[in-house]
Design a protein around this motif. Sequence first.
Motif, PDB file in Angstrom:
ATOM      1  N   ALA A 240      45.019  32.397  33.589  1.00 36.61           N
ATOM      2  CA  ALA A 240      45.904  33.491  33.161  1.00 36.61           C
ATOM      3  C   ALA A 240      44.909  35.024  33.240  1.00 36.61           C
ATOM      4  CB  ALA A 240      46.461  33.320  32.031  1.00 36.61           C
ATOM      5  N   ALA A 241      43.633  34.995  32.681  1.00 38.65           N
ATOM      6  CA  ALA A 241      42.951  36.359  32.549  1.00 38.65           C
ATOM      7  C   ALA A 241      42.706  36.661  33.860  1.00 38.65           C
ATOM      8  CB  ALA A 241      41.813  35.812  31.762  1.00 38.65           C
ATOM      9  N   ILE A 242      42.129  35.975  34.814  1.00 36.87           N
ATOM     10  CA  ILE A 242      41.822  36.098  36.100  1.00 36.87           C
ATOM     11  C   ILE A 242      43.243  36.456  36.891  1.00 36.87           C
ATOM     12  CG2 ILE A 242      40.998  35.316  38.558  1.00 36.87           C
ATOM     13  CD1 ILE A 242      38.924  33.578  36.774  1.00 36.87           C
ATOM     14  N   ALA A 243      44.286  35.808  36.859  1.00 39.49           N
ATOM     15  CA  ALA A 243      45.414  36.310  37.604  1.00 39.49           C
ATOM     16  C   ALA A 243      45.932  37.524  37.160  1.00 39.49           C
ATOM     17  CB  ALA A 243      46.605  35.147  37.456  1.00 39.49           C
ATOM     18  N   ILE A 244      46.285  37.677  35.954  1.00 41.88           N
ATOM     19  CA  ILE A 244      46.894  38.852  35.413  1.00 41.88           C
ATOM     20  C   ILE A 244      45.995  40.158  35.556  1.00 41.88           C
ATOM     21  CG2 ILE A 244      47.411  40.114  33.047  1.00 41.88           C
ATOM     22  CD1 ILE A 244      48.325  37.137  32.130  1.00 41.88           C
ATOM     23  N   LEU A 245      44.610  40.035  35.512  1.00 37.80           N
ATOM     24  CA  LEU A 245      43.680  41.312  35.755  1.00 37.80           C
ATOM     25  C   LEU A 245      44.108  41.542  37.194  1.00 37.80           C
ATOM     26  CD1 LEU A 245      41.432  43.136  35.094  1.00 37.80           C
ATOM     27  CD2 LEU A 245      39.850  41.064  35.912  1.00 37.80           C
ATOM     28  N   LEU A 246      43.855  40.575  38.243  1.00 42.42           N
ATOM     29  CA  LEU A 246      43.776  40.930  39.728  1.00 42.42           C
ATOM     30  C   LEU A 246      45.284  41.100  39.960  1.00 42.42           C
ATOM     31  CD1 LEU A 246      41.621  38.057  41.010  1.00 42.42           C
ATOM     32  CD2 LEU A 246      41.066  40.551  40.958  1.00 42.42           C
TER      33      LEU A 246
ATOM     34  N   LEU B  37      46.110  44.856  41.280  1.00 40.30           N
ATOM     35  CA  LEU B  37      46.018  45.288  42.761  1.00 40.30           C
ATOM     36  C   LEU B  37      47.690  45.992  42.713  1.00 40.30           C
ATOM     37  CD1 LEU B  37      45.861  45.179  45.576  1.00 40.30           C
ATOM     38  CD2 LEU B  37      46.912  42.792  45.889  1.00 40.30           C
ATOM     39  N   ALA B  38      48.497  45.604  41.771  1.00 44.49           N
ATOM     40  CA  ALA B  38      49.874  46.274  41.838  1.00 44.49           C
ATOM     41  C   ALA B  38      49.743  47.978  41.331  1.00 44.49           C
ATOM     42  CB  ALA B  38      50.683  45.736  40.642  1.00 44.49           C
ATOM     43  N   ALA B  39      48.526  48.149  40.440  1.00 42.32           N
ATOM     44  CA  ALA B  39      48.277  49.410  40.096  1.00 42.32           C
ATOM     45  C   ALA B  39      47.483  50.448  41.199  1.00 42.32           C
ATOM     46  CB  ALA B  39      47.472  49.504  38.749  1.00 42.32           C
ATOM     47  N   VAL B  40      46.776  49.575  41.880  1.00 39.90           N
ATOM     48  CA  VAL B  40      45.763  50.479  42.847  1.00 39.90           C
ATOM     49  C   VAL B  40      46.583  50.517  44.222  1.00 39.90           C
ATOM     50  CG1 VAL B  40      43.905  50.034  41.604  1.00 39.90           C
ATOM     51  CG2 VAL B  40      44.431  48.497  43.611  1.00 39.90           C
ATOM     52  N   ALA B  41      47.707  49.767  44.488  1.00 32.70           N
ATOM     53  CA  ALA B  41      48.230  49.651  45.721  1.00 32.70           C
ATOM     54  C   ALA B  41      48.615  51.076  46.448  1.00 32.70           C
ATOM     55  CB  ALA B  41      49.544  48.814  45.561  1.00 32.70           C
TER      56      ALA B  41
ATOM     57  N   ILE C 196      52.277  41.064  41.746  1.00 35.10           N
ATOM     58  CA  ILE C 196      52.855  40.574  40.419  1.00 35.10           C
ATOM     59  C   ILE C 196      53.299  39.049  40.453  1.00 35.10           C
ATOM     60  CG2 ILE C 196      54.588  40.630  38.508  1.00 35.10           C
ATOM     61  CD1 ILE C 196      54.489  43.765  39.299  1.00 35.10           C
ATOM     62  N   PHE C 197      53.936  38.754  41.620  1.00 36.75           N
ATOM     63  CA  PHE C 197      54.214  37.352  41.902  1.00 36.75           C
ATOM     64  C   PHE C 197      53.118  36.472  41.858  1.00 36.75           C
ATOM     65  CE2 PHE C 197      54.177  34.078  45.165  1.00 36.75           C
ATOM     66  CZ  PHE C 197      54.910  33.229  44.326  1.00 36.75           C
ATOM     67  N   GLY C 198      51.856  37.013  42.408  1.00 38.20           N
ATOM     68  CA  GLY C 198      50.702  36.173  42.391  1.00 38.20           C
ATOM     69  C   GLY C 198      50.244  35.636  41.185  1.00 38.20           C
ATOM     70  N   ILE C 199      50.565  36.372  40.083  1.00 41.80           N
ATOM     71  CA  ILE C 199      50.259  36.145  38.824  1.00 41.80           C
ATOM     72  C   ILE C 199      51.015  34.696  38.561  1.00 41.80           C
ATOM     73  CG2 ILE C 199      50.490  36.560  36.399  1.00 41.80           C
ATOM     74  CD1 ILE C 199      50.159  39.569  37.182  1.00 41.80           C
TER      75      ILE C 199
END
Length: 168
Positions: free
Chosen positions: A39-45, A49-53, A77-80
Amino acid sequence: PTSELVMPMRRALFPNFAKLQQDPGAFQQAAVDAIGTIAAIAILLGMGLAAVAPEFVPLALGDQWLASIPVMQWLAIFGIASALMLGLDMLLVVRGFSRDAAMLAWMQVALLVWAIADVAGSGSFVAVAEMRTWVGLGFLLPFALWVAWRSQLRMLGLLGALWRPTVA
């Protein structure tokens, strides 16, 4: 990118979870720790990525891909949800419930086909990516409940593992 990081983790965790099946307490703790890490890795990434897209797409892909920014944001976000379901799915398989894992996957596909058919007529890739994201996020809680029930895990333990990375 989140799923690509979770798959090697699954391969490494699987034999360790198999060894822990005889000790319910150790299995519970290892499952909570693994899901919390995923969860930590998925939410961070995903959120990163959504923020810097908006900056990443023109830099990495060029200005001709600017229209893809909202699609990338939704799919990040779906990737999470996807990464979390991959981690939860592993717990089912380790416990010998691979049929359940397949059933849940097919249920999600059926729901996805129905949901995307509803928005596909709009011709908007953004609407399709958004629907894919909402189906994944909406399926996450029932998926987690099923895994907790079949794998004999405490749902509060799993929710606790998800809660901290989510609010951070």
